[in-house]
Design an enzyme around this catalytic site. Structure first.
Site, PDB file in Angstrom:
ATOM      1  N   ARG A  70     -37.290  54.313  23.696  1.00  0.00           N
ATOM      2  CA  ARG A  70     -36.185  55.280  23.744  1.00  0.00           C
ATOM      3  C   ARG A  70     -35.652  55.679  22.374  1.00  0.00           C
ATOM      4  NH1 ARG A  70     -34.837  51.820  28.008  1.00  0.00           N
ATOM      5  NH2 ARG A  70     -35.414  52.733  30.011  1.00  0.00           N
ATOM      6  N   LYS A  82     -37.740  68.578  14.230  1.00  0.00           N
ATOM      7  CA  LYS A  82     -38.600  69.016  15.341  1.00  0.00           C
ATOM      8  C   LYS A  82     -39.855  68.149  15.347  1.00  0.00           C
ATOM      9  CE  LYS A  82     -37.421  73.854  16.069  1.00  0.00           C
ATOM     10  NZ  LYS A  82     -37.909  75.251  15.998  1.00  0.00           N
ATOM     11  N   GLU A 103     -44.872  79.516   4.253  1.00  0.00           N
ATOM     12  CA  GLU A 103     -43.540  79.080   4.711  1.00  0.00           C
ATOM     13  C   GLU A 103     -42.515  79.193   3.584  1.00  0.00           C
ATOM     14  OE1 GLU A 103     -42.978  78.544   7.831  1.00  0.00           O
ATOM     15  OE2 GLU A 103     -44.713  77.599   8.794  1.00  0.00           O
ATOM     16  N   LYS A 145     -33.621  75.563   4.381  1.00  0.00           N
ATOM     17  CA  LYS A 145     -33.851  75.003   5.718  1.00  0.00           C
ATOM     18  C   LYS A 145     -32.681  74.103   6.123  1.00  0.00           C
ATOM     19  CE  LYS A 145     -36.789  73.187   9.132  1.00  0.00           C
ATOM     20  NZ  LYS A 145     -38.115  73.009   9.669  1.00  0.00           N
ATOM     21  N   GLU A 159     -27.785  84.333  19.051  1.00  0.00           N
ATOM     22  CA  GLU A 159     -28.369  85.290  18.095  1.00  0.00           C
ATOM     23  C   GLU A 159     -28.668  84.536  16.808  1.00  0.00           C
ATOM     24  OE1 GLU A 159     -28.640  88.641  18.584  1.00  0.00           O
ATOM     25  OE2 GLU A 159     -27.770  88.524  20.604  1.00  0.00           O
ATOM     26  N   ARG A 174     -31.270  78.942  14.065  1.00  0.00           N
ATOM     27  CA  ARG A 174     -32.503  78.261  13.657  1.00  0.00           C
ATOM     28  C   ARG A 174     -33.754  79.053  14.029  1.00  0.00           C
ATOM     29  NH1 ARG A 174     -33.891  71.804  13.862  1.00  0.00           N
ATOM     30  NH2 ARG A 174     -35.992  72.062  13.020  1.00  0.00           N
ATOM     31  N   ASN A 226     -38.476  81.016  12.489  1.00  0.00           N
ATOM     32  CA  ASN A 226     -39.755  81.287  13.149  1.00  0.00           C
ATOM     33  C   ASN A 226     -40.270  82.693  12.881  1.00  0.00           C
ATOM     34  OD1 ASN A 226     -40.089  78.738  14.354  1.00  0.00           O
ATOM     35  ND2 ASN A 226     -38.487  79.256  15.821  1.00  0.00           N
ATOM     36  N   HIS A 265     -43.881  83.482  13.630  1.00  0.00           N
ATOM     37  CA  HIS A 265     -44.463  82.358  14.369  1.00  0.00           C
ATOM     38  C   HIS A 265     -44.902  82.727  15.778  1.00  0.00           C
ATOM     39  CE1 HIS A 265     -43.056  80.115  10.970  1.00  0.00           C
ATOM     40  NE2 HIS A 265     -43.386  78.956  11.487  1.00  0.00           N
ATOM     41  N   HIS A 267     -48.473  81.850  16.469  1.00  0.00           N
ATOM     42  CA  HIS A 267     -48.919  80.884  17.489  1.00  0.00           C
ATOM     43  C   HIS A 267     -50.012  81.490  18.360  1.00  0.00           C
ATOM     44  CE1 HIS A 267     -45.003  78.287  17.287  1.00  0.00           C
ATOM     45  NE2 HIS A 267     -45.793  78.118  16.264  1.00  0.00           N
ATOM     46  N   HIS A 271     -52.048  76.721  10.259  1.00  0.00           N
ATOM     47  CA  HIS A 271     -50.744  77.190  10.730  1.00  0.00           C
ATOM     48  C   HIS A 271     -50.146  78.207   9.744  1.00  0.00           C
ATOM     49  CE1 HIS A 271     -46.790  77.035  12.588  1.00  0.00           C
ATOM     50  NE2 HIS A 271     -46.264  76.745  11.419  1.00  0.00           N
TER      51      HIS A 271
HETATM   52  P1  NAD Z   1     -51.954  69.087   8.342  1.00  0.00           P
HETATM   53  O1  NAD Z   1     -51.006  68.040   8.673  1.00  0.00           O
HETATM   54  O2  NAD Z   1     -53.117  69.293   9.241  1.00  0.00           O
HETATM   55  O3  NAD Z   1     -52.506  68.843   6.869  1.00  0.00           O
HETATM   56  C1  NAD Z   1     -53.440  69.735   6.326  1.00  0.00           C
HETATM   57  C2  NAD Z   1     -54.704  69.025   5.802  1.00  0.00           C
HETATM   58  O4  NAD Z   1     -54.432  68.492   4.529  1.00  0.00           O
HETATM   59  C3  NAD Z   1     -55.173  67.873   6.660  1.00  0.00           C
HETATM   60  O5  NAD Z   1     -56.582  67.836   6.631  1.00  0.00           O
HETATM   61  C4  NAD Z   1     -54.599  66.677   5.933  1.00  0.00           C
HETATM   62  O6  NAD Z   1     -55.297  65.496   6.203  1.00  0.00           O
HETATM   63  C5  NAD Z   1     -54.752  67.105   4.501  1.00  0.00           C
HETATM   64  N1  NAD Z   1     -53.818  66.519   3.562  1.00  0.00           N
HETATM   65  C6  NAD Z   1     -52.513  66.271   3.759  1.00  0.00           C
HETATM   66  N2  NAD Z   1     -51.950  65.874   2.624  1.00  0.00           N
HETATM   67  C7  NAD Z   1     -52.916  65.854   1.684  1.00  0.00           C
HETATM   68  C8  NAD Z   1     -52.946  65.535   0.316  1.00  0.00           C
HETATM   69  N3  NAD Z   1     -51.835  65.229  -0.335  1.00  0.00           N
HETATM   70  N4  NAD Z   1     -54.131  65.599  -0.341  1.00  0.00           N
HETATM   71  C9  NAD Z   1     -55.250  65.978   0.313  1.00  0.00           C
HETATM   72  N5  NAD Z   1     -55.291  66.322   1.607  1.00  0.00           N
HETATM   73  C10 NAD Z   1     -54.126  66.256   2.286  1.00  0.00           C
HETATM   74  O7  NAD Z   1     -51.252  70.529   8.211  1.00  0.00           O
HETATM   75  P2  NAD Z   1     -49.820  70.990   7.684  1.00  0.00           P
HETATM   76  O8  NAD Z   1     -50.028  72.371   7.229  1.00  0.00           O
HETATM   77  O9  NAD Z   1     -49.199  70.011   6.787  1.00  0.00           O
HETATM   78  O10 NAD Z   1     -48.938  71.019   9.004  1.00  0.00           O
HETATM   79  C11 NAD Z   1     -49.233  71.872  10.069  1.00  0.00           C
HETATM   80  C12 NAD Z   1     -48.578  71.315  11.309  1.00  0.00           C
HETATM   81  O11 NAD Z   1     -47.174  71.258  11.116  1.00  0.00           O
HETATM   82  C13 NAD Z   1     -48.806  72.167  12.545  1.00  0.00           C
HETATM   83  O12 NAD Z   1     -49.144  71.311  13.617  1.00  0.00           O
HETATM   84  C14 NAD Z   1     -47.467  72.816  12.793  1.00  0.00           C
HETATM   85  O13 NAD Z   1     -47.240  73.094  14.142  1.00  0.00           O
HETATM   86  C15 NAD Z   1     -46.523  71.774  12.272  1.00  0.00           C
HETATM   87  N6  NAD Z   1     -45.220  72.299  11.870  1.00  0.00           N
HETATM   88  C16 NAD Z   1     -44.134  71.663  12.316  1.00  0.00           C
HETATM   89  C17 NAD Z   1     -42.875  72.088  11.936  1.00  0.00           C
HETATM   90  C18 NAD Z   1     -41.658  71.330  12.373  1.00  0.00           C
HETATM   91  O14 NAD Z   1     -40.553  71.801  12.126  1.00  0.00           O
HETATM   92  N7  NAD Z   1     -41.816  70.162  12.965  1.00  0.00           N
HETATM   93  C19 NAD Z   1     -42.736  73.189  11.084  1.00  0.00           C
HETATM   94  C20 NAD Z   1     -43.893  73.817  10.634  1.00  0.00           C
HETATM   95  C21 NAD Z   1     -45.128  73.363  11.023  1.00  0.00           C
HETATM   96  N1  GLY Z   2     -40.168  75.339  11.654  1.00  0.00           N
HETATM   97  C1  GLY Z   2     -39.073  75.879  12.360  1.00  0.00           C
HETATM   98  C2  GLY Z   2     -37.943  74.941  12.562  1.00  0.00           C
HETATM   99  O1  GLY Z   2     -37.933  73.846  12.080  1.00  0.00           O
HETATM  100  O2  GLY Z   2     -37.026  75.268  13.257  1.00  0.00           O
END
Ligand code: NAD
Ligand code: GLY
Length: 362
Positions: free
Chosen positions: A119, A141, A183, A225, A239, A242, A246, A249, A253, A266
């Site tokens: 939990r 998130k 981003e 952010k 309106e 947060r 997006n 997005h 998506h 992404h």
């Molecule tokens: P990712 O986590 O897939 O990382 C990208 C690649 O880089 C992977 O192959 C990873 O292993 C590699 N990598 C990571 N750090 C490294 C480093 N320092 N050196 C070498 N390689 C490295 O992708 P991302 O772009 O970091 O994240 C995308 C994800 O984040 C998506 O799933 C998206 O939906 C999510 N996201 C979430 C939020 C949120 O608010 N929670 C916001 C934006 C995106």
């Molecule tokens: N990446 C969008 C949010 O965190 O709300």
């Protein structure tokens, strides 16, 4: 080292940004005497896991680590279950802190595990991609993908600490650096015109991984952010709020799901999706063609795609219909009233939405 605070009353937490943070015991003193379960992946663990474990040992924190396969395709129930299995096998209790060491995929997965294991247990983000340092590690998130939609299963679960060590960006592949810049540019577009101007002036420094420029861009992005999240933590504002984070997005998506998760990064999908949103804003008379061209040029200098894949407009619309931004059956899009000012808008004529997609894909 820069220190920002995200102001969420009793759930406020620091965001530390700088070089050498992973190896510095001072970063992790809040974990002294605690147990930490580090979740990482097979790409990042060989680079940074030992460094983190050594530092945690120095502050007197016990550690266990789980190394997952790498990729968006693993942001699913099966991988999430592997985290629960590991936490149970290691007899982790409610005092154990889950630490995400990796990009957004690891952060979202480990964060959702932390939100739900027994939990809810404490959570720390150690983002290692630019995208994770400027966006996904901040704001709470967490979640996983469903075959019918990205991030469809999840929870809001704020970390206790975010540690963005800029040194980790030195090993990041070029394509991932560019994806993170999508981003970064987003913050300029939605609410920070001076930052957009700064990005226009300094994009080549960022692409060359100039440490000072990257640190500034990360700090400015996180500050933006943090302000947005503090104002609308659970994205419930009628309106704006947060949801403005997006921009691009909903279209993006659709690109990610339509092309097959993992084919488009992404950030790449967000870049192409942002230009669809800007084209629609232009069609509504809110932006000029020259302003849209300016943003296209900025994405191109960041080596980001400026057109989406040729999925067909109907397929885009079908996939966008699954997006969380649909409210009461209406597509609520994030558009720009002007550069540096985003709005949520549910009244775009369907024919204009179709035309904007058509103009920006294939
Ligand atoms: P990712 O986590 O897939 O990382 C990208 C690649 O880089 C992977 O192959 C990873 O292993 C590699 N990598 C990571 N750090 C490294 C480093 N320092 N050196 C070498 N390689 C490295 O992708 P991302 O772009 O970091 O994240 C995308 C994800 O984040 C998506 O799933 C998206 O939906 C999510 N996201 C979430 C939020 C949120 O608010 N929670 C916001 C934006 C995106
Ligand atoms: N990446 C969008 C949010 O965190 O709300």
């Amino acid at each position: 080292m820069q220190r920002l605070t995200i102001d969420l009353k009793e759930r406020s937490y620091p965001i530390l940004i700088g070089s050498g943070l992973l190896a510095d015991p001072a970063t992790f003193t809040s974990l002294t005497g605690r147990r930490a379960a580090i979740v990482s992946n097979e790409t990042i663990a060989p680079l940074y896991l030992e460094r983190l474990e050594t530092t945690l040992e120095k502050v007197g924190a016990g550690t266990t680590a789980l190394v997952l396969p790498d990729g968006e395709a693993y942001k699913n129930w099966e991988t999430l279950n592997r985290i629960y299995d590991h936490l149970l096998a290691e007899r982790c209790d409610r005092g154990t802190t889950v630490i995400a060491l990796g990009g957004g995929v690891i952060g979202d997965l480990a964060g959702f595990a932390a939100a739900t294991y027994q939990r809810g247990v404490p959570f720390v983000q150690v983002p290692t991609t630019l995208l994770a340092q400027v966006d996904s590690s901040v704001g709470g998130k967490t979640g996983i993908n469903h075959p019918r939609g990205k991030n469809m299963i999840g929870a809001f679960w704020q970390p206790r600490l975010v540690v963005a060590d800029t040194d980790t960006l030195n090993t990041l592949p070029d394509r991932e650096l560019s994806a993170g810049l999508a981003e970064v540019i987003k913050y300029g577009l939605i609410r920070d015109l001076p930052f957009l101007d700064w990005l226009d002036a300094h994009m080549e420094r960022l692409m060359a991984r100039d440490g000072e420029a990257l640190a500034f861009a990360i700090e400015r992005s996180c500050a933006n952010k943090a302000q947005v999240v503090a104002g609308d933590e659970l994205e419930t504002a009628k309106e704006g709020g947060r949801a403005l984070l997006n921009l691009g997005h909903t279209f993006g998506h659709a690109i990610e799901a339509g092309a097959g998760y993992g084919v488009w990064l992404h950030g790449e999908a967000v870049a192409a999706g942002t230009l669809m949103a800007l084209e629609l804003s232009r069609r509504l008379g809110w932006l000029s063609a020259a302003e849209v061209e300016r943003v296209i040029a900025l994405f191109q200098r960041a080596r980001l795609p400026v057109r989406g894949p040729a999925l067909g407009v109907d397929r885009y619309l079908d996939l966008m219909g699954h997006d969380k931004k649909v409210r009461d059956g209406r597509l609520r899009l994030v558009l720009l009233r002007k550069l540096g000012e985003a709005v949520t808008y549910a009244d775009a004529p369907p024919a204009e939405i179709r035309a904007a997609i058509e103009a920006c894909c294939g």
